[in-house]
Design an enzyme around this catalytic site. Structure first.
Site, PDB file in Angstrom:
ATOM      1  N   SER A 298      43.888  47.140  29.056  1.00 60.71           N
ATOM      2  CA  SER A 298      44.739  45.977  28.802  1.00 60.71           C
ATOM      3  C   SER A 298      45.467  45.620  30.090  1.00 60.71           C
ATOM      4  O   SER A 298      45.407  46.355  31.076  1.00 60.71           O
ATOM      5  CB  SER A 298      45.749  46.295  27.713  1.00 60.71           C
ATOM      6  OG  SER A 298      46.743  47.155  28.244  1.00 60.71           O
ATOM      7  N   LYS A 299      46.167  44.493  30.040  1.00 57.31           N
ATOM      8  CA  LYS A 299      46.899  44.048  31.227  1.00 57.31           C
ATOM      9  C   LYS A 299      47.891  45.110  31.694  1.00 57.31           C
ATOM     10  O   LYS A 299      48.242  45.168  32.858  1.00 57.31           O
ATOM     11  CB  LYS A 299      47.639  42.755  30.915  1.00 57.31           C
ATOM     12  CG  LYS A 299      46.697  41.578  30.768  1.00 57.31           C
ATOM     13  CD  LYS A 299      47.379  40.285  31.211  1.00 57.31           C
ATOM     14  CE  LYS A 299      46.396  39.138  31.200  1.00 57.31           C
ATOM     15  NZ  LYS A 299      46.429  38.353  29.969  1.00 57.31           N
ATOM     16  N   ARG A 300      48.348  45.921  30.752  1.00 54.46           N
ATOM     17  CA  ARG A 300      49.321  46.951  31.119  1.00 54.46           C
ATOM     18  C   ARG A 300      48.735  47.987  32.078  1.00 54.46           C
ATOM     19  O   ARG A 300      49.456  48.703  32.748  1.00 54.46           O
ATOM     20  CB  ARG A 300      49.854  47.647  29.862  1.00 54.46           C
ATOM     21  CG  ARG A 300      51.217  47.116  29.461  1.00 54.46           C
ATOM     22  CD  ARG A 300      51.574  47.558  28.074  1.00 54.46           C
ATOM     23  NE  ARG A 300      50.748  46.864  27.094  1.00 54.46           N
ATOM     24  CZ  ARG A 300      50.223  47.425  26.026  1.00 54.46           C
ATOM     25  NH1 ARG A 300      50.398  48.694  25.804  1.00 54.46           N
ATOM     26  NH2 ARG A 300      49.513  46.721  25.179  1.00 54.46           N
TER      27      ARG A 300
END
Ligand code: GLU
Length: 484
Positions: free
Chosen positions: A259-261
């Site tokens: 994910s973007k995280r």
């Protein structure tokens, strides 16, 4: 074999990310290997999620990575569209989708649904309470044609839904996963046309894949559950279906869905940090593909040659930034300094104020150690401005301050009166019975102010390319002495 035509169908909901780049790359490689056509199609039917600028970012980033499509919306040289199957942006094809949805309604493969959001929510809640999967209950299918006409005349808000038949097994052979079967009882009556007249992804992609003569649909594994809906649509239209290849999920190092995280997954951010396009391609291609050889670095032509879906893995691919650093470092080391110079200017603008020969020498020094171009500024800052000293850093191990000061002073005198060379300094150390560490460590710190850097001889050698090199060296030693 009929013409191979593949499409990359990103939704412009943000910048191109690594997962999208992988799909585009596999599309490109498969098309080039089979002398086919690689198409870019912008899937922008979700108005609320469309982000301004995302389309340009996608087109431009693909172009920077050498993956410019053969057909698609094109922004360069004033040419807007390339290819005979446009427009290549779904928001410009709306009438096609409503026409096709109408056809399905006529043939009873789809139907109008007038259910209100409140009714749908109630239905979902009841199903949830009964531990049933959420599914539309075909309520509106029971309306008589007269009732439907009346509601349409009254302009009641409606959608068009796919009429999924009961008790059928939908089977397809995926090029990566093999045979996949799903019971039609597990497939929801998917909305095809929304109340605003826009199609959903499902209708738009099937209609376009057919009209654009797509032979192979290559996309992420998250679309497997949608494929039975698409197959039902192909059957309803009596169209041949394309072949499907669903690519493995991208996982973070902790084996969770990426994910973007997990850091910068936008390709543009990688480029900004000084990852080279070739390195990114080499890294991304391995996210799910295994050439089954020892070779780790491939040119794009070699990839075209080697690529096949038989070598694409089913299991998730771990996204490991250390591997990207390693690959990028390999590419940097392979570059000659002139090429590296051109690429580095963006990250080291001060280089332009100095003689090229000096910068080349710096790059020769750093090329071996650099992992990404953006690191250069911090690593070589001491070549461009005088360092500040932490007096403690100048002291070698257990040596005394006086000793270090004395050594720096005599080194200063030696350098001032002699030619600057490794041999002469080593001889000076030996003749004066000095301890190597107690001379070379403070000398290196005097030159750089840094805890880690290349050795003092290499650094002095580099400074000596400048006409005032010796003066610079002496000034720094002097300043270091005064800081003690
Ligand atoms: N628009 C979809 C996406 O952004 C493409 C799915 C497909 O290729 O069918 O993932």
């Amino acid at each position: 074999m009929s013409q191979i035509r593949v499409r990359f169908g990103p939704s412009p909901t943000g910048n191109l990310h690594v997962g999208g780049l992988r799909t585009a790359l596999y599309d490109y490689l498969f098309a080039k290997k089979n002398k086919g056509t690689y198409i870019l199609r912008i899937e922008d039917t979700d108005k609320a999620r469309t982000v301004p600028g995302a389309l340009d970012n996608i087109v431009q980033t693909l172009h920077e990575l050498g993956l410019t499509s053969d057909e698609g919306p094109y922004w360069n040289n004033g040419v807007k569209v390339r290819g005979d199957f446009g427009p290549y942006q779904q928001s410009e094809r709306l009438s096609l989708y409503s026409k096709h949805a109408g056809e399905l309604v006529k043939n009873k493969h789809a139907y109008y649904c007038f259910c209100t959001p409140e009714r749908l929510e109630e239905l979902r809640n009841t199903q949830e309470a009964a531990h049933q999967p959420p599914k539309y209950d075909k309520h509106c299918l029971k309306l008589t044609p007269e009732e439907v006409n009346q509601k349409l005349l009254n302009q009641e808000k409606h959608v068009v839904r796919l009429n999924v038949p009961a008790d059928q097994t939908i089977t397809f052979t995926d090029m990566v996963h093999g045979e996949i079967s799903i019971s039609s009882n597990d497939v929801d009556d998917q909305v095809l046309l929304k109340s605003d007249g826009y199609p959903t992804y499902h209708l738009a992609s099937v209609v376009d894949d057919h009209l654009m003569k797509i032979s192979h649909v290559i996309r992420g594994e998250e679309w497997i559950p949608s494929t039975p809906k698409h197959i039902l649509l192909y059957a309803a239209f009596e169209w041949d279906q394309p072949q499907f290849a669903h690519l493995p999920l991208l996982l973070s190092k902790s084996k969770k869905k990426l994910s973007k995280r997990d850091g910068d997954v936008a390709v543009k951010d990688f480029l900004k940090q000084g990852y080279l396009p070739e390195a990114l391609i080499n890294f991304v291609v391995f996210l799910g593909w295994n050439p089954k050889t020892e070779q780790e670095i491939f040119t794009i032509d070699e990839l075209v040659e080697q690529f096949s879906f038989g070598k694409v893995n089913k299991s998730g691919a771990v996204f490991d930034l250390d591997k990207l650093d390693w690959i990028n470092g390999m590419y940097i080391r392979k570059m000659d300094v002139k090429e590296l110079y051109d690429k580095i200017l963006l990250f080291l603008p001060e280089a332009e104020t100095k003689p090229k020969s000096f910068i080349y020498k710096i790059l020769e020094l750093e090329r071996e150690r650099l992992k990404k171009l953006s690191e250069i500024g911090e690593r070589v800052k001491y070549f461009f401005s005088d360092p500040e000293y932490d007096p403690k850093l100048l002291i070698w191990k257990k040596a005394s301050k006086e000793n270090i000061k004395r050594n720096l002073s005599s080194t200063y005198e030696h350098i001032r009166s002699q030619e600057v060379s490794e041999d002469s300094i080593k001889k000076f150390i030996e003749e004066n019975n000095l301890k190597t560490g107690e001379v070379l460590w403070p000398l290196r710190v005097a030159l750089t102010g840094m805890e880690a850097s290349p050795g003092p001889f290499e650094i002095m050698d580099t400074f000596m390319v400048l006409p005032n090199g010796k003066e610079l060296i002496l000034n720094r030693i002097n300043k270091a002495i005064s800081s003690l």
